[in-house]
Every structure is written in C-alpha cells, then in structure tokens.
Design an enzyme around this catalytic site. Structure first.
Site, short mmCIF file in Angstrom:
data_model
loop_
_atom_site.label_atom_id
_atom_site.label_comp_id
_atom_site.label_asym_id
_atom_site.label_seq_id
_atom_site.Cartn_x
_atom_site.Cartn_y
_atom_site.Cartn_z
N GLU A 4 -1.45 -3.52 -7.80
CA GLU A 4 -2.25 -3.51 -6.96
C GLU A 4 -3.33 -2.32 -6.59
O GLU A 4 -2.56 -1.01 -6.35
CB GLU A 4 -2.49 -4.77 -6.22
CG GLU A 4 -1.35 -3.73 -5.01
CD GLU A 4 -1.97 -2.65 -3.76
OE1 GLU A 4 -3.32 -3.05 -3.56
OE2 GLU A 4 -1.17 -2.80 -3.09
N HIS A 44 -4.73 -5.93 -0.86
CA HIS A 44 -5.80 -5.67 -0.02
C HIS A 44 -6.90 -6.41 -0.04
O HIS A 44 -7.55 -6.65 0.04
CB HIS A 44 -5.62 -4.29 0.26
CG HIS A 44 -5.50 -3.35 0.33
ND1 HIS A 44 -4.40 -2.45 -0.69
CD2 HIS A 44 -5.10 -2.34 1.84
CE1 HIS A 44 -3.47 -1.81 -0.45
NE2 HIS A 44 -4.05 -1.46 0.88
N SER A 84 0.49 -1.44 0.46
CA SER A 84 -0.25 -0.08 0.32
C SER A 84 1.01 1.62 0.04
O SER A 84 1.38 1.27 -0.69
CB SER A 84 -0.83 -0.05 0.86
OG SER A 84 -2.49 0.83 0.65
#
Length: 313
Positions: free
Chosen positions: A216, A286, A103
């Site tokens: 992602e 995630h 992230s």
C-alpha cells in the site's frame, strides 16, 4: 479488557486532539491504555531524538502489553534500525505482545522479520484510526477486537472486475471448477511500498520466496508507484512471490500532463511484466476501512470468482 501500550517510534504527533480522542476511544471500549512517557515528544520532525524513540521501543517491548500500538507513522524508523533491540522485541512477541501499525512501521516489521522471524501485525494507528473526529470504522474495530480476543482467522474482500481477465487468462486450460487462484503455506509479508523499497540491499529486507506480498502507499503519484514496483521487479522480488496483493494507493493528484496515465495503467503494465498474479482491492492502507494482517505468518490465499480470502486460522 486488554492492556494496550501507546508509543511513538516515528514522526512527532502534531494532532494531539486526535491522540487524546484515540486514547479515550480505546478506554471507552474497556481497555487499559498505557501511554509511553515520550509518546508526545518532539525533536525536529520526529517523536523525540533517535535515542528517545529507541528507548520508547524498548519500553513497549518491556511493557507486557497485549498490544503495542503506534501513535502514527510518518518517518524515522529506517535511520535507527541498526540500534533497535530486535531480540527483545522477538521475546516480547513470544510472551504475547502483538506489535501493530502501518506506514513507516513497515521498516521495523520488515527488519524484525528479517532478523528474528517474529510475527507482527499490519493494522491501525492510534490517531489516524481511533482518533478520527468521526466514529472509527466498524470493520477496522471488529478486526482489532478479533486480534485482542485471538479470534481472527482471515480477511476476505471482493476483487474489482478489472482483476478477472488476468486471473482467467492465467488459468486457461485448467479445471473450470477450480478456484481462479489457490496458494498454500505462503509467508505473508509487505506493507508500505516506499518504505519497503528503501530497505532493498540492506540487512533489514526480508528474503522471502514463495510468499504473498501485500503493498500500500499514500501521497504517491502513480508514476512513482510504478517506479518503485519496477525496482522490486528488477530486483527479482516480485517474480519470487506466489502472489502480489495491492491495497489502497490514495491521496495523490493526477494532472493534465499525465494524459491518461493512471493507477490502472500501472497495474496493467505490471501484470504484463511478471508471472506472479497481481490482485487488487485489499482493504488495507491509509483509509478508514482496514483489515489486520499477520506480517510473517504462513497463510493460504484463495480466489473464487471475485471473492478473495487470506486465511491464517
């Protein structure tokens, strides 16, 4: 038993119960867990002010731990990149510390790769992955154990059927017994799409040609995903890669206004715009089931039928 150092370089830890569960879970697995003194600090939305989080990164580098694991992602690293001690982090990597996260952590990983070439690991975070109320995912834990034991050699997954027409079209006229795709000696890099795009035009964006780019994201509608992929496309990043591998893009809400526009629409369009093969289904992002990926490592990528493998052993 491994020494794991927990620190918070980005957003403040709001779910302290998950934090405690994650620490307890790692201890139950037999690891020595050291928690940074500012891991639960809070300043506005951040895990402490900029100086506090920079100091925490420095302590993680000096810890001598086998793994330096972030507590969570969120936001906060891009604003402090000019002051991050990258040489100290690279030295810690040389001594054996593996920095793990995802992230917002993409910012630090990309910047470290761009400035020093050091390898980090795209993988779990403490609260989201080890601190879940349910039992942590078996595959995630197995990949994490492989990292700690130095046994990890690669990650494999099964491509969705929707990937096959494009792959077969790209190999038209080639040996039918050959793999649909084979990439050798390519640098593996990437991470969170939004964070990666925020680094374009900065010193912290790696300049990678002939690489395998994995991506992602979370909480981003497909049109926003397309907008950011378009930015990478027009900046020349995508066409310079040997392959683009898409992980999980989830937790978004489609609306009636979309009228059929969805994530697969974005992927189909992207394939029509770039000569670089685009693969999907990578178990990373995630979501509970995630593999660990060596950011900045030379890898091989092979696809045969629907079986895909990224190999670095």
């Amino acid at each position: 038993m491994s020494h794991i150092y927990i620190y918070s370089p980005s957003s403040a830890v709001r779910d302290k119960a998950a934090f405690r569960r994650g620490v307890a879970r790692l201890k139950q697995l037999g690891h020595q867990v050291e928690v940074d003194e500012a891991a639960l600090a809070s300043h506005m939305r951040f895990a402490g002010d900029d100086a506090t989080r920079l100091a925490a990164i420095g302590r993680a580098a000096a810890s001598g731990a086998d793994v330096a694991l972030i507590s969570r992602g969120g936001y906060g690293l891009t604003r402090i990149l000019p002051d991050v001690p990258f040489k100290r982090l690279a030295k810690a990597v040389e001594r054996g510390t593996r920095f793990v996260g995802l992230s917002d952590f993409t910012a630090l990983q990309c910047a470290l790769l761009a400035t020093t070439g050091a390898v980090t690991w795209a993988g779990p975070a403490l609260g989201e992955d080890f601190g879940t109320e349910d039992t942590p995912d078996d595959i995630m834990e197995a990949c994490f154990d492989d990292l700690l034991c130095g046994q990890g050699e690669g990650s494999g997954w099964q491509l969705p059927k929707s990937d096959l027409p494009d792959l077969l079209a790209r190999r038209k006229g080639s040996d039918t017994e050959a793999p649909e795709l084979q990439v050798r000696n390519a640098l593996l890099w990437g991470g969170n799409l939004t964070v990666l795009c925020s680094l374009l035009g900065t010193p912290w964006m790696p300049s990678v040609k002939g690489g395998v780019l994995f991506l992602e994201d979370v909480n981003e509608h497909p049109y926003r995903i397309e907008r950011q992929l378009t930015q990478l496309l027009h900046a020349g990043v995508l066409n310079q890669q040997k392959a683009v591998v898409l992980g999980s893009f989830n937790r978004y809400q489609l609306t009636a206004h979309d009228k059929g526009f969805k994530l697969q629409t974005v992927i189909t369009w992207l394939r029509s715009q770039t000569r670089t093969p685009v693969l999907t289904g990578l178990p990373f992002g995630h979501l509970p089931t995630k593999v660990l990926l060596p950011m900045g490592q030379r890898v091989e990528l092979m696809v045969k039928g629907r079986d895909a493998l990224i190999f670095w052993g």
